[in-house]
Design an enzyme around this catalytic site. Structure first.
Site, PDB file in Angstrom:
ATOM      1  N   ASP A  69     -35.958 -41.193 -32.276  1.00  0.00           N
ATOM      2  CA  ASP A  69     -36.035 -39.741 -32.092  1.00  0.00           C
ATOM      3  C   ASP A  69     -36.903 -39.193 -33.221  1.00  0.00           C
ATOM      4  O   ASP A  69     -36.451 -39.123 -34.369  1.00  0.00           O
ATOM      5  CB  ASP A  69     -34.616 -39.152 -32.138  1.00  0.00           C
ATOM      6  CG  ASP A  69     -34.609 -37.656 -31.813  1.00  0.00           C
ATOM      7  OD1 ASP A  69     -35.699 -37.077 -31.601  1.00  0.00           O
ATOM      8  OD2 ASP A  69     -33.503 -37.074 -31.771  1.00  0.00           O
ATOM      9  N   HIS A 114     -34.739 -39.516 -26.407  1.00  0.00           N
ATOM     10  CA  HIS A 114     -34.360 -38.461 -25.456  1.00  0.00           C
ATOM     11  C   HIS A 114     -35.551 -37.783 -24.806  1.00  0.00           C
ATOM     12  O   HIS A 114     -36.556 -37.498 -25.438  1.00  0.00           O
ATOM     13  CB  HIS A 114     -33.381 -37.457 -26.068  1.00  0.00           C
ATOM     14  CG  HIS A 114     -33.925 -36.559 -27.141  1.00  0.00           C
ATOM     15  ND1 HIS A 114     -34.465 -35.320 -26.876  1.00  0.00           N
ATOM     16  CD2 HIS A 114     -33.971 -36.714 -28.487  1.00  0.00           C
ATOM     17  CE1 HIS A 114     -34.829 -34.744 -28.019  1.00  0.00           C
ATOM     18  NE2 HIS A 114     -34.544 -35.580 -29.014  1.00  0.00           N
ATOM     19  N   ASP A 136     -40.484 -34.387 -30.813  1.00  0.00           N
ATOM     20  CA  ASP A 136     -39.043 -34.375 -30.535  1.00  0.00           C
ATOM     21  C   ASP A 136     -38.824 -34.149 -29.048  1.00  0.00           C
ATOM     22  O   ASP A 136     -38.678 -33.027 -28.601  1.00  0.00           O
ATOM     23  CB  ASP A 136     -38.386 -33.285 -31.377  1.00  0.00           C
ATOM     24  CG  ASP A 136     -36.869 -33.307 -31.311  1.00  0.00           C
ATOM     25  OD1 ASP A 136     -36.333 -34.262 -30.742  1.00  0.00           O
ATOM     26  OD2 ASP A 136     -36.245 -32.364 -31.823  1.00  0.00           O
ATOM     27  N   GLU A 143     -30.074 -34.285 -24.699  1.00  0.00           N
ATOM     28  CA  GLU A 143     -29.723 -34.550 -26.097  1.00  0.00           C
ATOM     29  C   GLU A 143     -29.627 -33.257 -26.879  1.00  0.00           C
ATOM     30  O   GLU A 143     -28.704 -33.032 -27.663  1.00  0.00           O
ATOM     31  CB  GLU A 143     -30.768 -35.482 -26.732  1.00  0.00           C
ATOM     32  CG  GLU A 143     -30.412 -35.964 -28.134  1.00  0.00           C
ATOM     33  CD  GLU A 143     -30.911 -35.092 -29.275  1.00  0.00           C
ATOM     34  OE1 GLU A 143     -30.543 -35.350 -30.434  1.00  0.00           O
ATOM     35  OE2 GLU A 143     -31.660 -34.123 -29.027  1.00  0.00           O
ATOM     36  N   GLU A 144     -30.621 -32.378 -26.658  1.00  0.00           N
ATOM     37  CA  GLU A 144     -30.751 -31.176 -27.486  1.00  0.00           C
ATOM     38  C   GLU A 144     -29.589 -30.194 -27.316  1.00  0.00           C
ATOM     39  O   GLU A 144     -29.463 -29.254 -28.076  1.00  0.00           O
ATOM     40  CB  GLU A 144     -32.066 -30.454 -27.159  1.00  0.00           C
ATOM     41  CG  GLU A 144     -33.329 -31.267 -27.438  1.00  0.00           C
ATOM     42  CD  GLU A 144     -33.648 -31.400 -28.923  1.00  0.00           C
ATOM     43  OE1 GLU A 144     -32.804 -31.026 -29.759  1.00  0.00           O
ATOM     44  OE2 GLU A 144     -34.752 -31.891 -29.232  1.00  0.00           O
ATOM     45  N   HIS A 200     -38.535 -28.082 -31.798  1.00  0.00           N
ATOM     46  CA  HIS A 200     -37.721 -27.042 -31.145  1.00  0.00           C
ATOM     47  C   HIS A 200     -38.508 -25.736 -30.956  1.00  0.00           C
ATOM     48  O   HIS A 200     -37.904 -24.682 -30.761  1.00  0.00           O
ATOM     49  CB  HIS A 200     -36.406 -26.774 -31.909  1.00  0.00           C
ATOM     50  CG  HIS A 200     -35.544 -27.995 -32.065  1.00  0.00           C
ATOM     51  ND1 HIS A 200     -34.475 -28.066 -32.930  1.00  0.00           N
ATOM     52  CD2 HIS A 200     -35.592 -29.219 -31.464  1.00  0.00           C
ATOM     53  CE1 HIS A 200     -33.901 -29.260 -32.860  1.00  0.00           C
ATOM     54  NE2 HIS A 200     -34.576 -29.985 -31.979  1.00  0.00           N
TER      55      HIS A 200
HETATM   56  N1  BES Z   1     -34.490 -34.845 -33.238  1.00  0.00           N
HETATM   57  C1  BES Z   1     -33.456 -33.914 -33.522  1.00  0.00           C
HETATM   58  C2  BES Z   1     -32.603 -34.312 -34.703  1.00  0.00           C
HETATM   59  C3  BES Z   1     -33.270 -34.215 -36.050  1.00  0.00           C
HETATM   60  C4  BES Z   1     -34.058 -33.145 -36.387  1.00  0.00           C
HETATM   61  C5  BES Z   1     -33.013 -35.194 -36.967  1.00  0.00           C
HETATM   62  C6  BES Z   1     -34.633 -33.075 -37.657  1.00  0.00           C
HETATM   63  C7  BES Z   1     -33.568 -35.124 -38.230  1.00  0.00           C
HETATM   64  C8  BES Z   1     -34.380 -34.056 -38.564  1.00  0.00           C
HETATM   65  C9  BES Z   1     -32.537 -33.804 -32.329  1.00  0.00           C
HETATM   66  O1  BES Z   1     -33.224 -33.744 -31.136  1.00  0.00           O
HETATM   67  C10 BES Z   1     -31.699 -32.564 -32.456  1.00  0.00           C
HETATM   68  O2  BES Z   1     -32.197 -31.487 -32.559  1.00  0.00           O
HETATM   69  N2  BES Z   1     -30.395 -32.783 -32.487  1.00  0.00           N
HETATM   70  C11 BES Z   1     -29.422 -31.746 -32.575  1.00  0.00           C
HETATM   71  C12 BES Z   1     -28.093 -32.419 -32.406  1.00  0.00           C
HETATM   72  C13 BES Z   1     -27.026 -31.566 -31.770  1.00  0.00           C
HETATM   73  C14 BES Z   1     -27.447 -30.943 -30.487  1.00  0.00           C
HETATM   74  C15 BES Z   1     -25.756 -32.369 -31.622  1.00  0.00           C
HETATM   75  C16 BES Z   1     -29.453 -31.045 -33.932  1.00  0.00           C
HETATM   76  O3  BES Z   1     -29.780 -31.676 -34.942  1.00  0.00           O
HETATM   77  O4  BES Z   1     -29.141 -29.876 -33.992  1.00  0.00           O
HETATM   78 ZN    ZN Z   2     -34.659 -35.098 -31.055  1.00  0.00          ZN
END
Ligand code: BES
Ligand code: ZN
Length: 688
Positions: free
Chosen positions: A301, A213, A236, A270-271, A377
């Site tokens: 990711d 993403h 990320d 995605e975020e 983030h």
């Molecule tokens: N890269 C992250 C997901 C992640 C973070 C996986 C830490 C494993 C460890 C992704 O970009 C993200 O933040 N996803 C969101 C998903 C949501 C918006 C559906 C999340 O995890 O909150």
């Molecule tokens: Zn991510």
């Protein structure tokens, strides 16, 4: 794990709200864990705001109706109280919200393609082009667009344009007219996704997707500041996009022509709930004839932070088990990186969008759960804060993605020396004309100018086993065929599909008769020739006068009489006894043997017990019994087979005893009397 009950993201927001302009009076629906309901209502009431309406509650999940402008408050509350994202999901319609009450989309298990590892030359050529410096440069460029928020951010759109231009230049430099690079625009937000497509040469309608993403987020600022806040997202997910970008660069530079169509995707949004990938996955589902049938998806990711000792983790939820197994084999075969499995507990990245549409998706990740990059983030998700300030960790994932590309996309790199030479193969055992018994090793030696990919072993022309590494061998249990003449052969293949087969070699299978016969001196069933198995057959079926048991009590020299209570095959009986060597070779001292007793258990099987014993000297006037393990309990009523193993002592005639009895305590005694108890002894010859 609360969120497991939720369906995959339909339209969800993570710690984010729509921009103020959009957030007027439109009504939306959210699903969230019911345990959060009370505090949510309390907090809305306290702030004087309209309390969201509860539409339905099921399976611990609540559906609420609210104004879109209230999403930010929900997001903040969920984040403050539950200290994480993905705390709720937003849906545009009530139907979509109610659909989310259904059980979670299971991880998919179906296999759409056959997974093979036979394109080593292409894998290794792609590997030779991957460069850490190039990966690092892409991460640096992408993260220099320090805001890539999906909506309302100028630099997010610029980042998409930059990537489109970069990819277009890779394709143009390679003079490829079978490659297209394009923005994929989304009507509901400003940042486009970017897709590069290499059309397959053999099966263009089958599509392999490699994605990551493009967007980033800073969750420490309020929603109105998100389109401008600093959110470099170096790990990320500039790292994931750089990883697939590097694989695309090398595929172009090397002139790779996949057999299947391959699409490299950098998703927007995605975020904020996997929105970009969701739109693209839904479009593929809706139009397979124009967009192709997706046969596999690899998501990248977060690849540039070494969070754990283990080098790669594979996410097992919201992914496809068969493709995950393939990916694991591919990692072991081509990289040797250490790996383990993790779960996210919810649809944590874009793989979940594809999984939700029924496509096989996988995601190799940088760390064990909770050991991943702590800076994501935030304004501090920089390359400097990724491991070593370089891209060596992402390079590992580029190798994994390149191997995935070559082995799922298949195809060739023109100019690679084409291998037209067959391997050579010859059988090293068994010898021609050999007489074999039990388990016998069929072994072969094989060579190839490029490399042997496998040796298959054939018995009577049928494939019985495959060996992937030298020394090539297969343990064949000759007891699976009738005694007499049989042929064995070996077939070697290389990764280009050339193969050679040895001439069939004849062997004589001679497994000695395995059924015992009644011995009138020992007064039970005996196998008098040394074999690998001794079986009572049906001689023991029933108990004493209560059934058809022949020559009862079938205990050495007639000691230990059977009980005479009850009726046949309602009450207990010890029906059949078999002893066999674990390795399939004839009985000899020191060999592991397995004893299998088939008993008839009473209606309440928990009230019955089986004890197994052996004696080294079955012909002694008073045999000495040694117990094998402890008392066993049948698992069901009726016919049940229970087993145990032990090591044969020395002694030319040995025996095993099975004691099946009514009683729920353990015993070490080989002859406990009761009207329902049955003992049977099986004598067998042991070679010395
Ligand atoms: N890269 C992250 C997901 C992640 C973070 C996986 C830490 C494993 C460890 C992704 O970009 C993200 O933040 N996803 C969101 C998903 C949501 C918006 C559906 C999340 O995890 O909150
Ligand atoms: Zn991510």
């Amino acid at each position: 794990m609360r969120w497991k009950k939720l369906a995959p993201v339909v339209l969800s927001l993570c710690c984010v709200t729509a921009s103020a302009q959009e957030a007027r009076e439109r009504e939306v629906y959210i699903t969230l864990g019911s345990e959060a309901l009370d505090s949510l209502r309390t907090s809305f009431r306290a702030s004087g705001e309209t309390v969201p309406t509860l539409v339905r509650e099921a399976n611990g999940v609540s559906v609420l109706k609210l104004r879109e402008g209230q999403l930010g408050d929900v997001s903040r509350l969920m984040h403050d109280q539950y200290n994480r994202c993905a705390g709720f999901m937003t849906h545009e319609t009530q139907e979509a919200a109610l659909a989310a009450l259904e059980p979670a989309q299971p991880s998919l298990t179906q296999t759409l393609v056959s997974y093979t590892l036979d394109n080593a030359a292409v894998v290794n050529t792609l590997f030779s082009g991957l460069q850490e410096a190039s990966l690092r440069s892409t991460i640096t460029s992408l993260s220099s667009y320090t805001n890539r928020y999906y909506n309302g951010s100028t630099s997010a759109v610029q980042a998409s344009n930059w990537l489109r231009d970069t990819w277009a230049a890779y394709a143009a430099n390679a003079n490829r007219d079978d490659v297209t690079v394009a923005l994929y625009t989304h009507s509901s937000w400003s940042q486009p996704s970017v897709i590069a497509t290499i059309t397959g040469t053999v099966t263009p309608n089958e599509v392999v997707v490699i994605g990551g993403h493009l967007d980033s987020i800073n969750i420490n600022v309020g929603s109105s500041s998100r389109p401008t806040a600093t959110a470099p997202g170096a790990d990320d997910d500039a790292s994931g996009v750089a990883t697939l970008s590097e694989v695309f660069r090398v595929a172009m530079a090397k002139g790779y022509k996949p057999a299947r169509t391959v699409k490299f995707m950098a998703y927007a949004a995605e975020e904020v709930g996997l929105l970009g990938s969701q739109a693209i996955a839904q479009a593929h589902k809706a139009s397979p004839s124009t967009l192709g049938t997706v046969v596999g998806v690899l998501q990248l990711d977060m690849t540039n932070y070494r969070g754990s000792t283990v080098e790669v983790t594979l996410v097992t939820d919201n992914t496809n088990a068969a493709q995950n197994a393939f990916l694991g084999n591919l990692i072991d075969t081509y990289t040797g990186y250490t790996r383990s499995n993790i779960t996210c507990g919810y649809g944590c990245s874009d793989h979940a969008s594809w999984n939700a549409q029924g496509y096989p998706a996988s995601i190799p990740f940088e760390a064990l759960m909770n050991q991943d990059n702590p800076y994501i983030h935030t304004a501090n998700d920089t390359l400097a804060n990724s491991t070593g300030g370089n891209a060596t960790n992402a390079l590992k994932f580029a190798r994994i993605a390149a191997a995935y590309l070559a082995e799922l996309g298949k195809g060739t790199i023109p100019g690679l020396p084409t291998d037209t030479t067959d391997p050579t193969v010859s059988l090293s055992s068994p010898a021609s004309g050999a007489t074999v018994t039990g388990t016998v090793s069929i072994a072969a030696t094989a060579t190839d100018n490029v490399g042997v990919s496998k040796v298959e072993f054939l018995v009577d022309g049928a494939l019985k086993g495959t060996s992937f590494a030298s020394p090539y061998s297969f343990a064949w249990d000759s007891r699976t065929v009738a005694n007499g003449s049989h042929t064995v052969a070996a077939k070697a293949s290389d990764s280009a599909g050339n193969s050679a087969t040895t001439t069939a070699r004849t062997v004589t299978v001679s497994n000695v008769s395995t059924s015992g016969t009644y011995d009138s001196t020992l007064k039970t069933v005996r196998c008098s020739a040394v074999a690998a198995t001794c079986d009572s057959g049906t001689a023991f079926t029933g108990r004493g006068t209560r059934g058809p048991e022949l020559s009862y009590p079938n205990t050495l020299r007639g000691t230990c009489a059977d009980g005479s209570g009850g009726t046949f095959h309602s009450d207990e009986s010890m029906d059949a006894l078999k002893v066999s060597t674990v390795d399939g070779t004839p009985f000899a001292p020191g060999k592991q043997v397995k004893v299998e007793a088939t008993v008839w258990a009473y209606a309440n099987p928990a009230s019955d017990r089986l004890e197994l014993f052996y004696t080294a000297n079955a012909t002694a006037t008073t045999p000495v019994w040694t117990q094998i393990g402890t008392s066993l309990t049948p698992t069901a009523a009726g016919a049940v087979t229970l087993s145990a193993t032990y090591t044969l002592p020395s002694g030319t005639n040995q025996a095993v005893r099975a004691q099946f009895r009514y009683g729920s305590s353990s015993t070490t005694s080989p002859c406990v009397s009761n009207e329902y108890n049955d003992r049977d002894d099986l004598v067998f010859a042991v070679g010395q």
